[in-house]
Design a protein around this motif. Sequence first.
Motif, short mmCIF file in Angstrom:
data_model
loop_
_atom_site.label_atom_id
_atom_site.label_comp_id
_atom_site.label_asym_id
_atom_site.label_seq_id
_atom_site.Cartn_x
_atom_site.Cartn_y
_atom_site.Cartn_z
N GLN A 134 0.84 -1.20 0.00
CA GLN A 134 0.00 0.00 0.00
C GLN A 134 0.87 1.25 0.00
O GLN A 134 0.57 2.22 -0.69
CB GLN A 134 -0.93 0.01 1.22
CG GLN A 134 -2.03 -1.03 1.15
CD GLN A 134 -2.77 -1.19 2.46
OE1 GLN A 134 -2.22 -0.96 3.55
NE2 GLN A 134 -4.03 -1.62 2.38
N GLY B 4 2.34 1.92 -3.43
CA GLY B 4 1.33 2.51 -4.31
C GLY B 4 1.00 3.94 -3.96
O GLY B 4 0.99 4.82 -4.82
N LYS C 85 3.83 6.28 -4.58
CA LYS C 85 4.31 6.18 -5.97
C LYS C 85 5.82 5.90 -6.04
O LYS C 85 6.56 6.53 -6.79
CB LYS C 85 3.95 7.43 -6.76
CG LYS C 85 2.45 7.63 -6.89
CD LYS C 85 2.12 8.84 -7.73
CE LYS C 85 0.67 9.12 -7.97
NZ LYS C 85 -0.34 8.50 -7.24
N GLU D 64 -3.31 -12.23 -3.55
CA GLU D 64 -4.33 -11.52 -2.78
C GLU D 64 -3.88 -10.09 -2.46
O GLU D 64 -4.69 -9.15 -2.52
CB GLU D 64 -4.67 -12.30 -1.51
CG GLU D 64 -5.40 -13.60 -1.79
CD GLU D 64 -5.49 -14.53 -0.59
OE1 GLU D 64 -4.86 -14.25 0.46
OE2 GLU D 64 -6.17 -15.56 -0.71
N VAL E 125 -1.71 -8.34 -4.25
CA VAL E 125 -1.75 -7.63 -5.54
C VAL E 125 -3.18 -7.18 -5.82
O VAL E 125 -3.43 -6.03 -6.21
CB VAL E 125 -1.21 -8.51 -6.68
CG1 VAL E 125 -1.49 -7.89 -8.04
CG2 VAL E 125 0.28 -8.76 -6.50
N GLN E 126 -4.14 -8.07 -5.63
CA GLN E 126 -5.54 -7.75 -5.90
C GLN E 126 -6.03 -6.64 -4.97
O GLN E 126 -6.76 -5.74 -5.39
CB GLN E 126 -6.41 -8.99 -5.75
CG GLN E 126 -7.85 -8.76 -6.14
CD GLN E 126 -8.67 -10.04 -6.10
OE1 GLN E 126 -8.28 -11.02 -5.49
NE2 GLN E 126 -9.81 -10.02 -6.74
N ALA E 127 -5.63 -6.67 -3.71
CA ALA E 127 -6.09 -5.68 -2.74
C ALA E 127 -5.47 -4.30 -2.96
O ALA E 127 -6.08 -3.29 -2.62
CB ALA E 127 -5.78 -6.17 -1.32
N THR E 128 -4.26 -4.26 -3.51
CA THR E 128 -3.54 -2.99 -3.62
C THR E 128 -3.38 -2.47 -5.04
O THR E 128 -3.14 -1.28 -5.24
CB THR E 128 -2.12 -3.12 -3.02
OG1 THR E 128 -1.36 -4.06 -3.80
CG2 THR E 128 -2.16 -3.53 -1.56
N GLY E 129 -3.46 -3.36 -6.02
CA GLY E 129 -3.20 -2.96 -7.40
C GLY E 129 -1.72 -2.78 -7.70
O GLY E 129 -1.34 -2.37 -8.80
N VAL E 130 -0.87 -3.11 -6.75
CA VAL E 130 0.58 -3.00 -6.92
C VAL E 130 1.11 -4.34 -7.43
O VAL E 130 0.92 -5.36 -6.76
CB VAL E 130 1.27 -2.61 -5.60
CG1 VAL E 130 2.78 -2.65 -5.72
CG2 VAL E 130 0.80 -1.24 -5.13
N PRO E 131 1.75 -4.36 -8.61
CA PRO E 131 2.29 -5.64 -9.09
C PRO E 131 3.43 -6.13 -8.20
O PRO E 131 4.32 -5.35 -7.84
CB PRO E 131 2.79 -5.33 -10.50
CG PRO E 131 2.78 -3.86 -10.63
CD PRO E 131 1.99 -3.27 -9.52
#
Length: 166
Positions: free
Chosen positions: A65, A68, A71, A92, A94-100
């Motif tokens: 988090q 992300g 940045k 999970e 990755v899905q929760a944060t959108g951070v690869p």
Amino acid sequence: ALPGRPLLDDETLRDGLQSPSVLDPPIEKKIQILHLMEDLGIDSVDLGLPGAGPRARGDVLRLAQEIGAAKLRIRPNCAARTVESDIRPIAEVVQATGVPIEAATFLGSSPIRQYAEDWTLDFLLRTTEQAVKYARSLGLSVMYVTEDTTRSRPEVIRKLYTTAIE
């Protein structure tokens, strides 16, 4: 002369904490360390092994988090044994944060480890293939790591990495 600059992957937040004399710092300190790594120009960071339990997963989630939200340019990866229960928590997060986050799947490869675990080469190859396919099916990029590699037979390493790549 090198064709480009070396890339640095810092494992302080994961492997650096695996000594009995080392304190696992609170998440606030880990976030501070993450920002120091960013300031130093470290290319990538092992955020931890989220499959190890709730605290490890929570710390990895919070660090992702932060990457992300702030940045940060540093690219995260997470350690995972070559088992679904270690790989799934990375997806999970990755899905929760959108951070690869790259899955750094690892497997012992030396004759000593094979003997201690009663593992055959066929088992290692099958485990490698299943873990990499599973991680890819979850949309994760994969870094494949062999443990104790310098004690391993070159032909075994060649077969393991060929299997992971294929």
